[in-house]
Scaffold this motif. Structure first.
Motif, PDB file in Angstrom:
ATOM      1  N   SER A 103      60.519 -13.336  66.919  1.00  0.00           N
ATOM      2  CA  SER A 103      59.330 -12.813  66.232  1.00  0.00           C
ATOM      3  C   SER A 103      59.638 -12.549  64.759  1.00  0.00           C
ATOM      4  CB  SER A 103      58.777 -11.580  66.941  1.00  0.00           C
ATOM      5  OG  SER A 103      59.496 -10.440  66.585  1.00  0.00           O
ATOM      6  N   ALA A 104      60.869 -12.150  64.452  1.00  0.00           N
ATOM      7  CA  ALA A 104      61.222 -11.948  63.033  1.00  0.00           C
ATOM      8  C   ALA A 104      61.152 -13.286  62.302  1.00  0.00           C
ATOM      9  CB  ALA A 104      62.615 -11.337  62.921  1.00  0.00           C
ATOM     10  N   ALA A 105      61.685 -14.337  62.942  1.00  0.00           N
ATOM     11  CA  ALA A 105      61.691 -15.658  62.311  1.00  0.00           C
ATOM     12  C   ALA A 105      60.266 -16.187  62.158  1.00  0.00           C
ATOM     13  CB  ALA A 105      62.535 -16.627  63.137  1.00  0.00           C
ATOM     14  N   LEU A 106      59.455 -16.004  63.201  1.00  0.00           N
ATOM     15  CA  LEU A 106      58.085 -16.523  63.154  1.00  0.00           C
ATOM     16  C   LEU A 106      57.315 -15.883  61.995  1.00  0.00           C
ATOM     17  CD1 LEU A 106      55.962 -18.312  64.503  1.00  0.00           C
ATOM     18  CD2 LEU A 106      55.387 -16.405  66.009  1.00  0.00           C
ATOM     19  N   ARG A 107      57.519 -14.603  61.830  1.00  0.00           N
ATOM     20  CA  ARG A 107      56.832 -13.882  60.760  1.00  0.00           C
ATOM     21  C   ARG A 107      57.252 -14.426  59.392  1.00  0.00           C
ATOM     22  NH1 ARG A 107      57.391  -8.187  59.028  1.00  0.00           N
ATOM     23  NH2 ARG A 107      55.339  -7.655  58.273  1.00  0.00           N
ATOM     24  N   GLN A 108      58.557 -14.639  59.228  1.00  0.00           N
ATOM     25  CA  GLN A 108      59.035 -15.159  57.947  1.00  0.00           C
ATOM     26  C   GLN A 108      58.542 -16.592  57.718  1.00  0.00           C
ATOM     27  OE1 GLN A 108      63.314 -14.515  57.960  1.00  0.00           O
ATOM     28  NE2 GLN A 108      63.052 -12.311  58.217  1.00  0.00           N
ATOM     29  N   LEU A 109      58.529 -17.359  58.798  1.00  0.00           N
ATOM     30  CA  LEU A 109      58.099 -18.753  58.683  1.00  0.00           C
ATOM     31  C   LEU A 109      56.625 -18.823  58.246  1.00  0.00           C
ATOM     32  CD1 LEU A 109      59.387 -21.499  59.224  1.00  0.00           C
ATOM     33  CD2 LEU A 109      58.444 -21.433  61.535  1.00  0.00           C
ATOM     34  N   GLN A 110      55.798 -17.990  58.902  1.00  0.00           N
ATOM     35  CA  GLN A 110      54.368 -17.983  58.544  1.00  0.00           C
ATOM     36  C   GLN A 110      54.186 -17.568  57.090  1.00  0.00           C
ATOM     37  OE1 GLN A 110      53.290 -15.419  61.712  1.00  0.00           O
ATOM     38  NE2 GLN A 110      52.213 -17.005  62.869  1.00  0.00           N
ATOM     39  N   PHE A 111      54.978 -16.605  56.672  1.00  0.00           N
ATOM     40  CA  PHE A 111      54.835 -16.088  55.319  1.00  0.00           C
ATOM     41  C   PHE A 111      55.283 -17.109  54.269  1.00  0.00           C
ATOM     42  CE2 PHE A 111      56.143 -13.542  51.666  1.00  0.00           C
ATOM     43  CZ  PHE A 111      54.989 -12.791  51.475  1.00  0.00           C
ATOM     44  N   PHE A 112      56.399 -17.767  54.551  1.00  0.00           N
ATOM     45  CA  PHE A 112      56.974 -18.636  53.520  1.00  0.00           C
ATOM     46  C   PHE A 112      56.559 -20.104  53.619  1.00  0.00           C
ATOM     47  CE2 PHE A 112      59.972 -15.033  53.296  1.00  0.00           C
ATOM     48  CZ  PHE A 112      59.838 -14.758  51.953  1.00  0.00           C
ATOM     49  N   ALA A 116      57.286 -22.921  50.924  1.00  0.00           N
ATOM     50  CA  ALA A 116      58.430 -23.800  51.198  1.00  0.00           C
ATOM     51  C   ALA A 116      57.995 -25.229  51.492  1.00  0.00           C
ATOM     52  CB  ALA A 116      59.227 -23.248  52.383  1.00  0.00           C
ATOM     53  N   VAL A 117      56.878 -25.361  52.213  1.00  0.00           N
ATOM     54  CA  VAL A 117      56.476 -26.691  52.659  1.00  0.00           C
ATOM     55  C   VAL A 117      55.113 -27.077  52.074  1.00  0.00           C
ATOM     56  CG1 VAL A 117      56.191 -28.159  54.699  1.00  0.00           C
ATOM     57  CG2 VAL A 117      57.684 -26.155  54.823  1.00  0.00           C
ATOM     58  N   GLY A 118      54.228 -26.103  51.984  1.00  0.00           N
ATOM     59  CA  GLY A 118      52.874 -26.359  51.505  1.00  0.00           C
ATOM     60  C   GLY A 118      51.918 -26.490  52.670  1.00  0.00           C
ATOM     61  N   GLY A 119      50.688 -26.040  52.455  1.00  0.00           N
ATOM     62  CA  GLY A 119      49.675 -26.114  53.517  1.00  0.00           C
ATOM     63  C   GLY A 119      49.895 -25.044  54.579  1.00  0.00           C
ATOM     64  N   ASP A 120      49.144 -25.188  55.695  1.00  0.00           N
ATOM     65  CA  ASP A 120      49.265 -24.201  56.769  1.00  0.00           C
ATOM     66  C   ASP A 120      50.428 -24.545  57.681  1.00  0.00           C
ATOM     67  OD1 ASP A 120      47.142 -22.800  55.898  1.00  0.00           O
ATOM     68  OD2 ASP A 120      45.679 -23.889  57.158  1.00  0.00           O
ATOM     69  N   GLY A 214      66.458 -23.740  58.490  1.00  0.00           N
ATOM     70  CA  GLY A 214      66.413 -24.855  57.535  1.00  0.00           C
ATOM     71  C   GLY A 214      65.905 -24.400  56.173  1.00  0.00           C
ATOM     72  N   ILE A 215      64.807 -23.627  56.193  1.00  0.00           N
ATOM     73  CA  ILE A 215      64.213 -23.184  54.921  1.00  0.00           C
ATOM     74  C   ILE A 215      65.178 -22.253  54.177  1.00  0.00           C
ATOM     75  CG2 ILE A 215      62.372 -21.745  53.930  1.00  0.00           C
ATOM     76  CD1 ILE A 215      60.472 -22.972  56.007  1.00  0.00           C
ATOM     77  N   LEU A 216      65.789 -21.330  54.917  1.00  0.00           N
ATOM     78  CA  LEU A 216      66.692 -20.384  54.252  1.00  0.00           C
ATOM     79  C   LEU A 216      67.933 -21.089  53.697  1.00  0.00           C
ATOM     80  CD1 LEU A 216      66.546 -17.169  56.479  1.00  0.00           C
ATOM     81  CD2 LEU A 216      65.193 -17.803  54.500  1.00  0.00           C
ATOM     82  N   GLN A 217      68.329 -22.163  54.384  1.00  0.00           N
ATOM     83  CA  GLN A 217      69.494 -22.910  53.905  1.00  0.00           C
ATOM     84  C   GLN A 217      69.182 -23.674  52.613  1.00  0.00           C
ATOM     85  OE1 GLN A 217      71.995 -23.788  57.818  1.00  0.00           O
ATOM     86  NE2 GLN A 217      70.804 -25.508  57.135  1.00  0.00           N
ATOM     87  N   ASP A 218      67.984 -24.286  52.601  1.00  0.00           N
ATOM     88  CA  ASP A 218      67.640 -25.153  51.467  1.00  0.00           C
ATOM     89  C   ASP A 218      67.071 -24.402  50.280  1.00  0.00           C
ATOM     90  OD1 ASP A 218      68.375 -27.075  53.158  1.00  0.00           O
ATOM     91  OD2 ASP A 218      66.370 -27.859  53.582  1.00  0.00           O
ATOM     92  N   ARG A 219      66.376 -23.313  50.561  1.00  0.00           N
ATOM     93  CA  ARG A 219      65.662 -22.651  49.476  1.00  0.00           C
ATOM     94  C   ARG A 219      66.304 -21.309  49.151  1.00  0.00           C
ATOM     95  NH1 ARG A 219      60.364 -24.464  48.323  1.00  0.00           N
ATOM     96  NH2 ARG A 219      60.390 -22.674  46.920  1.00  0.00           N
TER      97      ARG A 219
END
Ligand code: ATP
Ligand code: MG
Length: 725
Positions: A103-112, A116-120, A214-219
């Motif tokens: 749930s922590a990851a999902l929240r961060q993923l939705q937020f970023f 990070a990627v663009g769009g929804d 992946g996002i935290l590694q690249d960005r």
């Protein structure tokens, strides 16, 4: 008495930061005071690990050392996270994030995601199997239903162990797994599955962690933003951290080391997802300056329960076992654990329900009692037995049996087939009811052979297999039963189990019981094949099963019951054996046949039916036919024989029941089931003897409700004052 001691007796917010520490022993206090730098707590079950970290966070916040919003506490289940938030609030430290990794990851993923990627963010896929089927078809690989499920499980395994498609064949060889197909083919399907997900813009459960990593590694900018927000990390149940979760944790931390982990290697129960206690056991290798604290006082369980837990672990092998910690109980002595052997599964469930009723009568609250089993599909027989005994219950970590998606879908398919009668081509020439059910359920994914391995796919299969068994038992009890009869029976069971959730006995799998505790715990179904489960083949897998049983044993504060049944169905061959893990622990193990009822600490023989009325043939009081179906036996007539029920009386009984249920804060079926009320309204009993001869009216209910019911039958209103007669 200090204000703080006072606060441990009453759940009031401690007045000061120091007061928070008063509820801790010296070692736990050391944990709470080590607020900077890495901390590792290695300790056995019930020693207060979760309590120590909760107090540590609360102390840090209350002392102004930690900013609530800068702390991220990670626990294993959503429920544990919710509980931790509650405890933190009670200690005056609300506002701290307590979440699961997912749930922590999902929240961060939705937020970023937009940044990070663009769009929804893509839609989360609920089930993989259709997409895997499409991928296999595109690869021109034909999979039968078994293989499709097994390949899906393999893809899940590959993803949680961070194995990319190209590496899958090598990873399989290394892990001594039985691949259900040629690993090269699975790797091909897996690659295409990933491709299809991208094309269709969906992500699966495992992707949530993978993408966040992946996002935290690249960005670096995003990673920095998260690191600025979270300065302190606390992880409960760290022995079960998977490599991917560990990777995420490392990314959250960056080059800082404000990390506090707690765990017990002996409770590692998620190795099948690639989790390993190595991160816990090797913590000092990675963090040389770590404060390592060991807790040995067991505050949860009585010496009797602790003795059994220690005995169970003394037989353990492997790395986790080398680090086992002998527990020392801090509690007053309690009753010896009770071992009970039953003739069959329904007898085990009824016996368990009876004992639970006795405990409740003796003052143990229903919410402080749990029945724990190995797989969720075992819940049905306990749901039924508790409903029959009028004991409220709730399921944890799983939906009620009849609410599970696969069971609902199966019900729809069975109803459709029943409605089609002989016109369903699927059932051409299939006369026997169980065979019909197997044929219908095979369209929903049931197969004779279980899927290899565990996980969601296996759970789904187990639910369908439980329905098949139910059909077999039903056909045995009611010869000539049709598919429509079975559908009616399923509806009735579903209705009985559909009661609103109330504070009741917990039914949960051992996995879902992790971290929790109850006054009384019933560990059921402890036979070879279930504990250890049949698919545990290697030594390591068997050791994991032993740890799972250890987790179960250590959930009990005072009362612990361990039971097993020698055959599945009544009258079946007694071919089952008690779990090997109980050898040397249960009295007389090895020569079970010679052991009779030995009272406390001995093996009790659960008598099928126990104090229940004898199971002699019951005849329909209208047409005289022998009754075999449970519902008919309750009514004491065939269900389609004419009813001579007094409708007015039935309504009055129902009104009275609603009132009782409200007063007792229990579901109505706990007072009497519809069938029992109907039987009462048909027989109109005038004496205790007549009333108690009705199925569903035991001694207890007679004592409690007899006077009311007889008064209503005699034309009164019932209720506390007895009403006018
Ligand atoms: P598990 O390994 O099962 O997760 P744990 O080590 O996390 O167990 P807790 O759940 O924190 O143990 O504590 C077990 C029980 O003991 C809880 O009811 C807790 O409140 C109680 N307890 C722990 N420490 C103390 C203490 N110092 N004084 C009184 N009670 C305590
Ligand atoms: Mg804990």
């Amino acid at each position: 008495m200090t204000a703080a001691t006072h606060s441990t007796l009453f759940p009031q917010v401690p007045e000061t930061a120091d007061a928070v520490l008063d509820g801790l022993d010296p070692e736990q206090r050391e944990v709470a005071l080590a607020l900077s730098g890495p901390v590792c707590v290695l300790a056995g079950a019930g020693t207060g690990k979760t309590r120590a970290i909760t107090h540590r966070i609360a102390y840090g916040v209350r002392a102004g050392i930690l900013q609530p919003a800068s702390v991220l506490a990670v626990t294993f289940t959503n429920r544990a996270a919710g509980e931790m938030r509650g405890r933190l609030r009670q200690l005056g430290a609300g506002g701290v994030q307590a979440r699961t990794f997912h749930s922590a990851a999902l929240r961060q993923l939705q937020f970023f995601w937009p940044k990070a990627v663009g769009g929804d963010m893509p839609r989360l896929l609920e089930r993989k199997i259709q997409l895997v089927a499409d991928a296999a078809a595109r690869c021109r690989i034909r999979l039968d239903r078994n293989e499709l499920r097994d390949v899906t499980s393999e893809i899940e395994w590959a993803k949680v162990t961070q194995t990319v498609p190209a590496d899958y064949p090598a990873a399989v060889a290394k892990s001594v797994r039985d691949a259900p197909r040629d690993p090269a083919e699975i790797s091909q399907i897996y690659a295409l599955y990933e491709q299809l997900k991208r094309d269709r813009s969906v992500i699966d459960f495992e992707d949530v962690l993978l993408l966040t990593v992946g996002i935290l590694q690249d960005r670096h900018d995003i990673a920095e933003q998260i690191r600025r927000q979270y300065q302190h990390f606390v992880v409960d149940e760290y022995q079960d951290v998977s490599p991917l979760q560990q990777r995420l944790l490392d990314l959250w931390l960056g080059d800082r080391d404000n990390l506090c982990v707690v765990g017990d290697a002996s409770q590692t129960i998620y190795s099948f997802t690639g989790a390993t206690p190595d991160h816990l056991l090797n913590f000092r290798d990675r963090h040389a300056n770590a404060t390592v604290v060991k807790l040995v006082r067991d505050y949860r369980s009585t010496p009797q329960v602790v003795h059994l837990a220690n005995g169970l672990l003394s037989q353990a092998r492997g790395r986790a076992a080398e680090h086992r910690l002998e527990l020392i109980s801090q509690r007053d002595p309690g009753p010896e654990p009770v071992y009970t052997e039953y003739a069959d599964e329904p007898a085990e469930a009824e016996g368990t329900a009876r004992r639970i009723r006795d405990l409740i009568a003796a003052g143990v609250p229903a919410g402080e009692i749990a029945v724990l089993y190995r797989i969720n599909a075992q819940s049905e027989v306990y749901e039924q037995a508790l409903a029959d005994a009028g004991v409220p219950y709730q399921l944890r970590g799983a939906e009620r049996f009849f609410e599970r998606q696969e069971v609902r879908e199966a019900g729809i398919a069975l109803r459709g087939a029943a409605r089609a009668g002989g016109n369903d081509s699927l059932l051409d020439d299939v006369e026997d009811l169980p065979a019909q059910v197997r044929a219908v359920l095979s369209t929903k994914g049931w197969t004779t052979k279980p899927p290899s391995g565990s996980g969601a796919v296996r759970d789904r299969w187990e639910s369908l297999a439980a329905l098949v068994r139910l059909a077999e038992d039903f056909a045995r009890a009611k010869s000539g039963a049709t598919l429509s009869d079975l559908v009616a029976e399923l509806d009735e069971r579903a209705a009985a189990q559909h009661a609103p959730t109330v504070q009741g006995v917990t039914l949960a799998s051992l996995h879902a019981a992790k971290g929790l505790e109850w006054d009384a715990v019933f560990l059921v179904g402890l036979t070879e094949g279930m504990m250890p489960i049949t698919y545990a083949k290697t030594d390591e897998q068997v050791e994991e099963e032993r740890r799972l049983l250890y987790v179960g044993v250590t959930r009990a504060r005072v009362h612990l019951s361990l039971s097993w049944a020698l055959s599945r169905a009544p009258g079946g061959r007694a071919s089952r054996r008690p779990s090997r893990f109980l050898k040397g622990l249960r009295p007389g193990s090895g020569s079970l046949g010679s052991v009779g009822v030995t009272g406390s600490g001995g093996i009790e023989r659960g008598i099928a039916g126990g104090r229940r009325k004898p199971r002699g043939p019951v005849l329909c009081r209208v047409c005289g036919a022998t009754l075999t179906e449970a519902g008919a036996m309750k009514l004491m007539r065939c269900e389609d024989c004419p009813s001579d029920m007094d409708e007015g009386l039935y309504e009055r009984l129902r009104d009275w029941r609603s009132e009782q249920a409200r007063e007792l804060a229990q579901p109505a079926y706990c007072v009497f089931t519809d069938k029992t009320l109907m039987a009462i309204a048909e027989r109109v009993p005038t004496t205790d003897g007549e009333l108690s001869s009705i199925a569903g009216v035991g001694i207890r209910k007679l004592d409690r409700f007899g006077a009311d019911v007889l008064a209503i039958c005699a034309g009164g209103e019932g209720g506390a004052g007895g009403g006018e007669v």
